[in-house]
Design an enzyme around this catalytic site. Structure first.
Site, short mmCIF file in Angstrom:
data_model
loop_
_atom_site.label_atom_id
_atom_site.label_comp_id
_atom_site.label_asym_id
_atom_site.label_seq_id
_atom_site.Cartn_x
_atom_site.Cartn_y
_atom_site.Cartn_z
N GLU A 96 -44.54 94.59 -55.71
CA GLU A 96 -46.06 94.31 -55.06
C GLU A 96 -46.23 93.43 -54.17
OE1 GLU A 96 -47.87 95.10 -59.85
OE2 GLU A 96 -47.41 93.12 -59.11
N CYS A 127 -70.64 70.87 -45.52
CA CYS A 127 -70.73 69.64 -45.62
C CYS A 127 -69.72 69.06 -46.86
CB CYS A 127 -72.10 69.42 -46.42
SG CYS A 127 -73.33 69.45 -44.88
N GLY A 174 -44.30 88.47 -53.66
CA GLY A 174 -44.06 87.08 -53.61
C GLY A 174 -43.11 86.71 -52.47
N ARG A 200 -57.41 77.76 -47.73
CA ARG A 200 -56.14 77.31 -48.27
C ARG A 200 -55.61 76.16 -47.90
NH1 ARG A 200 -52.14 80.00 -46.85
NH2 ARG A 200 -50.93 80.06 -48.82
N GLY A 212 -48.26 91.45 -51.46
CA GLY A 212 -49.49 91.51 -50.90
C GLY A 212 -49.43 90.59 -49.42
N ARG A 213 -49.27 89.19 -49.63
CA ARG A 213 -49.08 88.32 -48.42
C ARG A 213 -48.14 89.10 -47.22
NH1 ARG A 213 -49.60 82.94 -48.80
NH2 ARG A 213 -49.06 83.19 -51.22
N1 LLP Z 1 -48.47 90.69 -58.20
C1 LLP Z 1 -49.13 90.25 -58.77
C2 LLP Z 1 -48.96 90.34 -60.22
C3 LLP Z 1 -49.50 88.77 -58.20
O1 LLP Z 1 -50.23 87.93 -59.29
C4 LLP Z 1 -49.69 88.69 -56.81
C5 LLP Z 1 -50.15 87.46 -56.50
C6 LLP Z 1 -48.88 89.70 -56.11
C7 LLP Z 1 -48.19 90.62 -56.65
C8 LLP Z 1 -48.88 89.55 -54.63
O2 LLP Z 1 -48.05 88.22 -54.49
P1 LLP Z 1 -47.80 88.12 -52.80
O3 LLP Z 1 -46.89 89.32 -52.27
O4 LLP Z 1 -49.01 88.05 -52.06
O5 LLP Z 1 -47.07 86.72 -52.86
N2 LLP Z 1 -54.12 82.48 -53.47
C9 LLP Z 1 -52.74 82.13 -53.26
C10 LLP Z 1 -51.84 83.20 -53.80
C11 LLP Z 1 -52.05 83.74 -55.06
C12 LLP Z 1 -51.01 84.85 -55.34
C13 LLP Z 1 -51.72 85.46 -56.67
N3 LLP Z 1 -50.94 86.79 -57.02
C14 LLP Z 1 -52.46 81.78 -51.67
O6 LLP Z 1 -53.34 81.69 -50.97
O7 LLP Z 1 -51.43 81.30 -51.51
#
Ligand code: LLP
Length: 431
Positions: A290, A361, A248, A330, A292-293
C-alpha cells in the site's frame, strides 16, 4: 537538483518536467501545487511490474489514497491497474465519483461506524480490512442483513518498530490499530472471523510505519506475518491466500536522505517471502502493498509568492510566504525536512539563511528553518519540493485561508486538477 524532472532554464528559472514555474504561476496564481503526473505514473508502474515479477499471481499494489486524495488521482490509479486503500467514506465517495472500480478498494480505519460500513457495502467496496472484534461483529451483521458475504482482511500488529517518527509509527503492539500477534488477540480475531457466516476471511494486513528507507523492517514484518499465517493453518486449518504488507517506503526530501531503489527493495522482500514460505511449508500468498508517499511525494512541488523578509539582528531571519501550515502542516507536526529554492532566481548566490514562515497567526506556522537561499525580495517565487504526500490531504482552512490549486503536468501539457478554493467555498456551510 533533488530529482531528475527538475532543471534550471536559461532565464535562471526552475522548471518542472520542462515547464517554467514562473509561467505556471502567471497562469494559475499562488500558492500552487504542481504535480508531475508522468512521474506518478512511472512510480505506479514500478510497483505494478515489480509485484508482478517477484510475487505470486494476484499480487497488487494499492494506492494509499490518504496521501493525496482527489478525483484525478483515482482515475490515474485505475488506468495504471492499481487497487486503492481508502480510510473514510469521503475517500470512497471521491473514488466512486472518479469512476474507480471499487471492487479493487480496501477499506481501512480503526473505527468504521455503522454508517461507514453500510456506505461501503452499498457502493460495492471489494474488501474490508477489519480492525477489531467489535467491528468484525458489526461487519458480519450488516453483511448478513444485505445478504452478502463480505471479503475481509484482518489488521494485525506484528510488533515491529521501524524507527520512524513516533506519530507515523503504527506496527507496534501498543498501536491503536489492529490486533497484536504477541498478545494472542490476533488469533482471537481469526477464530471469530472464521466462525462468521457473512464474512469471507482472505488474509492478514499489517502496516509498520511510514518514511522507511530500508527493506529490512518490511522483511522482519513479513517473517512474523508468515509465521502467524502458518500457525493459523496448523491450529485452525485456515491457510490465508492473501497477505498485505502495508505501505511505508520512504522518499528523499533532502539531498542527504538516501535514494531508494523501489524495484530492488520489492525484489528483496519477494525473495524473503518465497524463502520463508518454503521453510514454513506454506503456499506463498498473494502479496498486497500500500504505497502512498512513495507514489506521490516527490512528484509535487508547492510554489509560493514571497511577501516580507525580516532580519532580526543577532537572532534570525524570516521570509514569509502566502501559504504555510494550512497547505503543509508537516513541519509544524513532525518537524519534517524539506528542500526549498527561490524558483525565479535559481542561479543567484545563496547568501541568506532564514526560516520560511507561513501566513497564519501562529508562531509554529513554519515550513522550514535554517535554509539558505538568495536574499528574497517581495514577489519572488519560493518552491518547496516533495509536497505530494500528506500536504493537500492534511490541509486546513485555519485562519480561513483557502486551500491552494493543483495543476498536473503530463506529456508537455498542464491542466488544472484541483481548483483553488474561493472565499464563497469557505462560507458554504456556515448558516
Ligand atoms: N497503509 C496504511 C494502513 C497506512 O496507515 C498508511 C499510512 C499507508 C498504507 C501509506 O503509507 P506510506 O506509503 O504513505 O508511508 N501524515 C504522516 C503519514 C501518516 C501515514 C499514515 N498511514 C506524514 O505526513 O508523514
Amino acid at each position: 537538483m533533488l530529482y531528475d524532472n527538475l532543471t534550471i532554464n536559461d532565464r535562471g528559472h526552475l522548471t518542472i518536467a520542462g515547464h517554467d514555474t514562473t509561467e505556471l504561476v502567471r497562469e494559475y496564481g499562488t500558492p500552487l501545487m504542481v504535480l508531475d503526473e508522468d512521474r506518478v505514473r512511472a512510480r505506479c508502474r514500478t510497483y505494478v511490474e515489480a509485484l508482478r515479477e517477484h510475487f505470486p499471481a494476484g499480487s497488487l499494489p494499492l494506492y494509499a489514497s490518504k496521501a493525496l486524495s482527489f478525483k484525478e488521482i483515482y482515475r490515474l490509479a485505475a488506468t495504471e491497474g492499481m487497487g486503492i486503500d481508502v480510510v473514510s467514506i469521503g475517500e470512497i465517495h471521491t473514488a466512486q465519483q472518479a469512476g474507480f472500480p471499487l471492487e479493487r478498494a480496501y477499506f481501512h480505519g480503526n473505527n468504521k461506524t455503522d454508517e461507514d460500513i453500510a456506505f461501503a457495502m452499498e457502493h460495492g467496496v471489494g474488501y474490508f480490512v477489519c480492525d477489531n472484534l467489535d467491528e468484525l461483529d458489526a461487519i458480519d451483521a450488516k453483511a448478513g442483513r444485505r445478504g452478502i458475504r463480505q471479503k475481509l482482511l484482518l489488521r494485525l500488529t506484528p510488533g515491529i518498530d521501524p524507527h520512524t517518527h513516533e506519530k507515523i509509527n503504527t506496527g507496534r503492539i501498543d498501536s491503536k490499530f489492529g490486533a497484536a500477534i504477541e498478545t494472542g488477540q490476533a488469533e482471537e480475531l481469526v477464530v471469530r472471523a472464521l466462525s462468521k457466516q457473512n464474512v469471507e476471511l482472505l488474509g492478514y494486513h499489517c502496516h509498520i510505519g511510514s518514511q522507511i528507507f530500508d527493506h529490512t523492517p518490511f522483511c522482519d514484518a513479513a517473517i512474523l506475518m508468515l509465521q502467524f499465517l502458518a500457525d493459523m493453518r496448523d491450529r485452525h486449518g485456515f491457510c490465508a491466500p492473501v497477505l498485505n504488507l502495508g505501505g511505508g517506503m520512504g522518499v528523499p526530501y533532502t539531498d542527504t536522505d538516501p535514494v531508494i531503489d523501489y524495484k530492488a527493495n520489492i525484489e528483496k522482500i519477494g525473495k524473503l517471502v518465497a524463502d520463508t514460505c518454503k521453510k514454513l511449508n506454506i503456499p506463498a500468498p498473494a502479496i498486497l502493498m500500500e504505497p502512498g508517499r512513495s507514489l506521490v511525494a516527490d512528484a509535487c512541488t508547492t510554489l509560493y509568492t514571497v511577501g516580507g523578509t525580516k532580519v532580526i539582528p543577532g537572532f534570525k531571519n524570516y521570509v514569509s510566504v502566502d501559504g504555510g501550515m494550512t497547505d503543509n502542516p508537516r513541519y509544524a507536526l513532525y518537524q519534517a525536512a524539506y528542500t526549498v529554492a527561490l524558483a525565479n532566481r535559481m542561479q543567484d548566490p545563496a547568501d541568506f539563511c532564514c526560516t520560511v514562515a507561513g501566513r497564519c497567526c501562529e508562531s509554529g506556522d513554519l515550513i522550514q528553518e535554517d535554509v539558505t537561499i538568495p536574499t528574497p525580495r517581495r514577489g519572488d517565487l519560493l518552491a518547496v519540493f516533495t509536497t505530494g504526500a500528506y500536504n493537500y490531504s492534511m490541509a486546513s482552512n485555519y485562519n480561513r485561508v483557502p486551500r491552494p490549486a493543483m495543476v498536473a503536468l503530463s506529456d508537455g501539457q498542464h491542466r488544472l486538477v484541483i481548483r483553488r478554493e474561493s472565499l464563497d467555498d469557505l462560507t458554504r456551510n456556515d448558516v
